[in-house]
Design an enzyme around this catalytic site. Structure first.
Site, PDB file in Angstrom:
ATOM      1  N   PRO A   1     -16.414  -3.224 -10.917  1.00 20.77           N
ATOM      2  CA  PRO A   1     -15.805  -2.408  -9.966  1.00 20.77           C
ATOM      3  C   PRO A   1     -16.097  -2.691  -8.589  1.00 20.77           C
ATOM      4  O   PRO A   1     -17.164  -3.107  -8.261  1.00 20.77           O
ATOM      5  CB  PRO A   1     -16.432  -1.191 -10.500  1.00 20.77           C
ATOM      6  N   GLY A   2     -15.084  -2.472  -7.926  1.00 19.57           N
ATOM      7  CA  GLY A   2     -15.060  -2.592  -6.260  1.00 19.57           C
ATOM      8  C   GLY A   2     -14.686  -1.312  -5.719  1.00 19.57           C
ATOM      9  O   GLY A   2     -15.492  -0.756  -5.166  1.00 19.57           O
ATOM     10  N   ARG A   3     -13.235  -1.096  -5.925  1.00 16.25           N
ATOM     11  CA  ARG A   3     -12.869   0.028  -5.110  1.00 16.25           C
ATOM     12  C   ARG A   3     -13.579   1.513  -5.482  1.00 16.25           C
ATOM     13  O   ARG A   3     -13.922   2.270  -4.610  1.00 16.25           O
ATOM     14  CB  ARG A   3     -11.580   0.321  -5.583  1.00 16.25           C
TER      15      ARG A   3
ATOM     16  N   ARG B   1      -3.301  -1.419   4.002  1.00 10.43           N
ATOM     17  CA  ARG B   1      -3.190  -1.017   2.895  1.00 10.43           C
ATOM     18  C   ARG B   1      -1.813  -0.188   2.953  1.00 10.43           C
ATOM     19  O   ARG B   1      -0.925  -0.322   2.218  1.00 10.43           O
ATOM     20  CB  ARG B   1      -3.968  -0.171   2.128  1.00 10.43           C
TER      21      ARG B   1
ATOM     22  N   CYS C   1       2.888  -4.201  17.541  1.00 10.62           N
ATOM     23  CA  CYS C   1       4.558  -4.462  17.699  1.00 10.62           C
ATOM     24  C   CYS C   1       5.025  -4.903  16.203  1.00 10.62           C
ATOM     25  O   CYS C   1       5.385  -5.982  16.111  1.00 10.62           O
ATOM     26  CB  CYS C   1       4.609  -5.418  18.561  1.00 10.62           C
ATOM     27  N   GLU C   2       4.980  -3.852  15.328  1.00  7.01           N
ATOM     28  CA  GLU C   2       5.654  -4.075  14.070  1.00  7.01           C
ATOM     29  C   GLU C   2       6.060  -2.640  13.719  1.00  7.01           C
ATOM     30  O   GLU C   2       5.296  -1.801  13.749  1.00  7.01           O
ATOM     31  CB  GLU C   2       4.792  -4.786  12.888  1.00  7.01           C
TER      32      GLU C   2
ATOM     33  N   GLY D   1     -11.035  -2.285 -11.389  1.00  3.81           N
ATOM     34  CA  GLY D   1      -9.802  -1.689 -11.368  1.00  3.81           C
ATOM     35  C   GLY D   1      -9.856  -0.148 -11.625  1.00  3.81           C
ATOM     36  O   GLY D   1      -8.781   0.387 -11.207  1.00  3.81           O
TER      37      GLY D   1
HETATM   38  C1  LIG Z   1     -10.424  -7.635  -7.238  1.00  2.56           C
HETATM   39  C2  LIG Z   1     -11.355  -7.669  -8.377  1.00  2.56           C
HETATM   40  C3  LIG Z   1     -12.083  -6.835  -8.940  1.00  2.56           C
HETATM   41  C4  LIG Z   1     -12.324  -5.469  -8.238  1.00  2.56           C
HETATM   42  O1  LIG Z   1     -11.091  -4.464  -8.488  1.00  2.56           O
HETATM   43  P1  LIG Z   1     -11.335  -3.143  -7.990  1.00  2.56           P
HETATM   44  O2  LIG Z   1     -10.010  -2.559  -8.245  1.00  2.56           O
HETATM   45  O3  LIG Z   1     -11.729  -3.158  -6.852  1.00  2.56           O
HETATM   46  O4  LIG Z   1     -12.237  -2.523  -8.847  1.00  2.56           O
HETATM   47  C5  LIG Z   1     -12.873  -7.207 -10.225  1.00  2.56           C
HETATM   48  N1  LIG Z   1     -12.641  -8.143 -10.732  1.00  2.56           N
HETATM   49  C6  LIG Z   1     -11.825  -9.127 -10.364  1.00  2.56           C
HETATM   50  C7  LIG Z   1     -11.703 -10.547 -11.021  1.00  2.56           C
HETATM   51  C8  LIG Z   1     -10.997  -8.975  -9.284  1.00  2.56           C
HETATM   52  O5  LIG Z   1     -10.390  -9.882  -8.715  1.00  2.56           O
END
Ligand SMILES: *Cc1c(COP(=O)(O)O)cnc(C)c1O
Length: 413
Positions: free
Chosen positions: A274-276, A312, A342-343, A239
């Site tokens: 972390p992903g984003r 997004r 087409c939206e 997150g």
């Molecule tokens: C999506 C997700 C993440 C990653 O969230 P980011 O906002 O991309 O850091 C981590 N843990 C869980 C369980 C998720 O579903």
């Protein structure tokens, strides 16, 4: 030269001109910087250097095999949400014992696959899921390592679609339920309780909601400890927010210090997902301006990228920077930057001041996460190619989809 930077009016990715990459590989095109992927991952690793920790990259943010393999080589662990993602992580060369399995709806066959691969931990989201996992593990002759995802009921102060830590959200189990769930899991011979986890939302730019979650999680840890349940790790989820517009990204060191302080002297490994924050800033979407048009109300830049490439803006009203790949000395105008789909929701940006002409390349910045992975074939559009710049070369890490491939699985009657 590393990262994504503008030099003499030209956008460069790890030293390569984005315009050259676009000319060679066509548009719309995703381009990722290996340098930024690595430095973003290392920022987490370094911030937790003083304590035992594990950075589990959230695969769903960007699951390209090349991205996963770059991170695997750094020693990353991985947070997955499906059996498909497990297969990707393994195909990218990471061992299963670095995989954490999150997600609210794991199927029996996904559980079987993950058990047989011997993953590191299942993040369980309900009592029903724990019961199912115990049965499946028993049938497989396995002991499943489990953590419960606590819903700490804190407001992440983010977009409602990416807020996950409130009672009204479908995610996790409540603090009240958790104690009993742990007790049951502890008593089951096919479950091995190892941790506790949470994930309160995405794109959090302040540390306060995390601190509230840390406090509740650790209160839970202490309560469990009184019940004779000892955990070896605490997983604070993902997150961590990045900069899209004028927001200040979450300070990773501040996040780490708050987490480390909250854990204190408890002998818990700190995990995060972390992903984003790792993939987001490392990617751009390059598109080409097809037409400029206007009506009495508005001017439009019609581009060859669309909501099927990057959803997004349409899905979350997300704002991402849109900039010319090569800055030109032209008069600027205010445009809605729209695609051919087409939206009316098919826009990548609204009211953007741009000095452009048809044929120019535009880059949508901060498109490394929740971008290509959410793309679709709507309007029978093949998905964009993906490029990873590594060692001063633009590697095609996913080919552009051909139209034929889009209906290859279909048949007429
Ligand atoms: C999506 C997700 C993440 C990653 O969230 P980011 O906002 O991309 O850091 C981590 N843990 C869980 C369980 C998720 O579903």
């Amino acid at each position: 030269m590393s990262g994504i930077e503008r030099v003499n009016g030209e956008l460069l990715v790890d030293g390569l001109a984005l315009s050259d990459i676009a000319k060679t590989h066509g548009t719309p095109l995703y381009v990722y910087s290996r340098d930024l992927l690595e430095s973003n991952w290392k920022a987490f690793d370094r911030a937790f250097d003083a304590v035992p920790h594990r950075v589990c990259y959230a695969v769903k943010a960007n699951s390209n095999l090349a991205v996963l393999s770059v991170l695997a080589k750094l020693g990353s662990s991985f947070d997955i949400v499906s059996g498909g993602e497990l297969k990707r992580v393994l195909a990218a060369g990471a061992p299963a014992n670095r995989v954490v399995f999150s997600g609210v709806g794991k199927t029996t066959s996904e559980m079987v696959e993950a058990l047989n691969a011997n993953i590191l931990c299942f993040n369980i989201e309900s009592v029903a899921e724990a019961t199912r996992l115990a049965q499946v593990a028993k049938a497989q002759g396995k002991v499943a390592p489990v953590s419960f995802r606590i819903n700490p009921d804190v407001d992440a102060q983010t977009h409602p679609y990416i807020s996950t830590g409130l009672k009204e959200n479908k995610f996790g189990i409540s603090m009240e339920e958790a104690r009993e769930a742990y007790r049951q899991a502890q008593d089951h011979p096919n479950l091995s309780v190892c941790g506790i986890d949470c994930h309160i939302g995405s794109q959090l730019t302040s540390v306060e909601p995390y601190e509230a979650a840390f406090e509740r999680m650790l209160a839970m840890v202490d309560q469990l400890s009184e019940d004779g349940i000892t955990l070896s790790h605490i997983d604070f989820g993902g997150g961590q927010g990045i900069q899209y517009d004028d927001e200040t990204p979450l300070d990773i060191v501040e996040f780490a210090n708050a987490a480390i302080a909250a854990v204190g002297s408890r002998p818990l490994e700190i995990w995060m997902e972390p992903g984003r924050a790792i993939a987001g800033p490392a990617g751009v979407l390059v598109t080409r301006v097809e037409y400029l048009k206007e009506n009495s109300e508005k001017a439009f830049a019609v581009i060859d990228g669309a909501m099927n490439d990057l959803i997004r803006p349409a899905l979350y009203s997300a704002w991402q920077p849109i900039v010319p790949v090569i800055e030109q000395d032209r008069t600027a105008r205010v445009y809605d930057v729209v695609g051919p789909v087409c939206e009316s929701a098919d826009f990548l940006g609204k009211d953007r001041e741009l000095a452009i002409e048809a044929g120019d390349y535009l880059a949508v910045l901060a498109s490394g996460a929740y971008a290509f992975v959410m793309s679709s074939n709507y309007n029978t559009r093949g998905r964009a190619a993906e490029i990873l710049v590594s060692d001063a070369q633009a590697h095609v890490v996913r080919q552009r989809e051909s139209v034929e491939s889009l209906f290859a699985l279909e048949s007429t009657v």
